[in-house]
Design an enzyme around this catalytic site. Sequence first.
Site, PDB file in Angstrom:
ATOM      1  CG  ASP A  35      -1.776   1.226   1.335  1.00  0.00           C
ATOM      2  OD1 ASP A  35      -2.688   1.360   0.508  1.00  0.00           O
ATOM      3  OD2 ASP A  35      -1.514   2.059   2.227  1.00  0.00           O
TER       4      ASP A  35
ATOM      5  CD  GLU B 179      -2.612   2.253  -3.161  1.00  0.00           C
ATOM      6  OE1 GLU B 179      -3.681   2.885  -3.166  1.00  0.00           O
ATOM      7  OE2 GLU B 179      -1.745   2.414  -2.301  1.00  0.00           O
TER       8      GLU B 179
END
Length: 615
Positions: free
Chosen positions: A259, A301
Amino acid sequence: MNHHDLFEERLQPCREELRGLYTSLYGENEGAFAYFLGMLEHALGQRKEALRQQDERRLAHPDWCRSNKMLGMMLYPSCFAGTLKGVRQKLPYLKACGINYLHLMPLLDSPEGKSDGGYAVSDFRKVRPDLGTMEDLEELADACREKDIALCLDFVLNHTSEEHPWAKAARAGDPVARGRYFFYDDWEIPAQFERTVPQVFPTTAPGNFTWLPDCGQVVMTSFYPFQWDLNYANPMVLNDMTENLLYLANRGMDVIRLDAVPYIWKELGTDCRNLPQVHTLVRLIRLACQVVCPGVLLLGEVVMEPAKVAPYFGTPEKPECDMLYNVTTMCTTWNTVATRDVGLLRHQMEQVCALPRTCLFQNYLRCHDDIGWGLDYPWLSRRHQGEVPHKKYLNDWFTGRVPGSWSRGELYNDDPRLGDARLCGTTASLCGIESALVSGDTAGLERGIRCDLMLHAWMLSQSGIPVLYSGDELGRLNDYNYHGDPAKADDSRYVHRGDFQWDQAALCRDETTVPGRIFQSLRRLEEIRGDQAAFRADAQVDLPQTGNASVLALSRRYGDEELIALFNFSEESQTAWCPQGEFTDLVTGQPRAGGALDLEGYGFLWLKRGGPAAG
């Protein structure tokens, strides 16, 4: 082979690179590097036999994730089935959906009310109590492996919750713990950062630092005040976060989603995005996985434009992420729905198709997050479309403010001054199915369903792993119940994060209903995709001209197979040019000749050159 010998065998080819990368960040810190290697050996020793065997199978077949049979779904365990045990009980439904790749939204322990949807982690080795235990997660992973479902889990690299033990110790004055974060006695250095670092959430969480009155300190908080940025210039942070990641891999995760990876290295005088040290860190993590869990993939991401996304693949010699989100194609797709002009989407796809065929993307139409309009505005400006007015048009169209719009979405982080609002809503509601059902518009309902199915066919036609957002397989509509929940009312993303509607799932075989029609239509498309090798992720893809501004074409080639796909992004019928030749319509099974072809509003064609035999 015992784990020590296996460790030495896997470490030997990359030991010097590991040392060089580590030294480039931390200097000649032999103690920290020795700890890092010892941690890797310990993690390998903790990897159970079933996972080691899977690693060996995947090493022998490294293209397993590039198969045209791959089909994913992302879901919140709490919304889908209440708990992790509930998800395990619902695996037969997922198999009925054709799913073999399951992406679980954040489920690690995070403080209620200050979790940012689970992205403020207070314990990387504990599951949220309301969802179950780490043992439940491992049992779910075991059950998925038995059913050939790869499991993906989010791993928040950039920050921890302020409730994490490291953060609590830092707040209490522990200098070692404070070294894991960015602590300052006053605003002098934070003010220098603010001159060059953009704000992630300028409306809901302005600034990149937070004052802590209880300890008289300023701490870096790029996202929300309760999410404290980790300082990867400290080797303890890399060592311990890598160990946490490997702990989760050893619980049976097949894919780890990194992330907010572009943010993880901070340097004064820069924008603290995509710095060279970020790639060094990702490469180190990749090598750690190569030693401990080589069957595990890293999903990056990177919510950036294509030029900044592609470097996160690394190089063929020194790969970084195995797979990346295809964010720009997703938002450019929705731009095309609103404008009916495929020009920007074609331009975007030309950049994607120019990348090496080894690059693997996770493709999707909708996900748990909002749609941020990260479009190629320099390209649009050459067509006399300014960034702010264009964003306003898109948001007005998708929220039903433009006369004639049938789309129903909601804005997130709306800042009228900047014109930079993001968009929320389910695929079906954005396509007009909701407004048609509410108004009883039969023709509008047909149009909305065609749009929904065309967009899914487009997503299935892209190279990579297609991933459905849970509920989209049934034409899930917006859920406005969050407006009545004080804990959620300020976050419009909950409009597409509602509880799964199992009563709608019960209709999945009844094609007289909207859920059944969409479910069965999608399953047919997914099965066709799984039968045709031209849909493999490593196929050669080109973009033939169609002679129509509303119709996009793809040519996919793998071996001797060729597929031509055409997509009409207009609600009106269109005529488009297809390469000459004899084809088979894979959806109808009927022969079709190339040349000028008519497509109904939001129609699409999958045309295979020659006969319909499976690849």
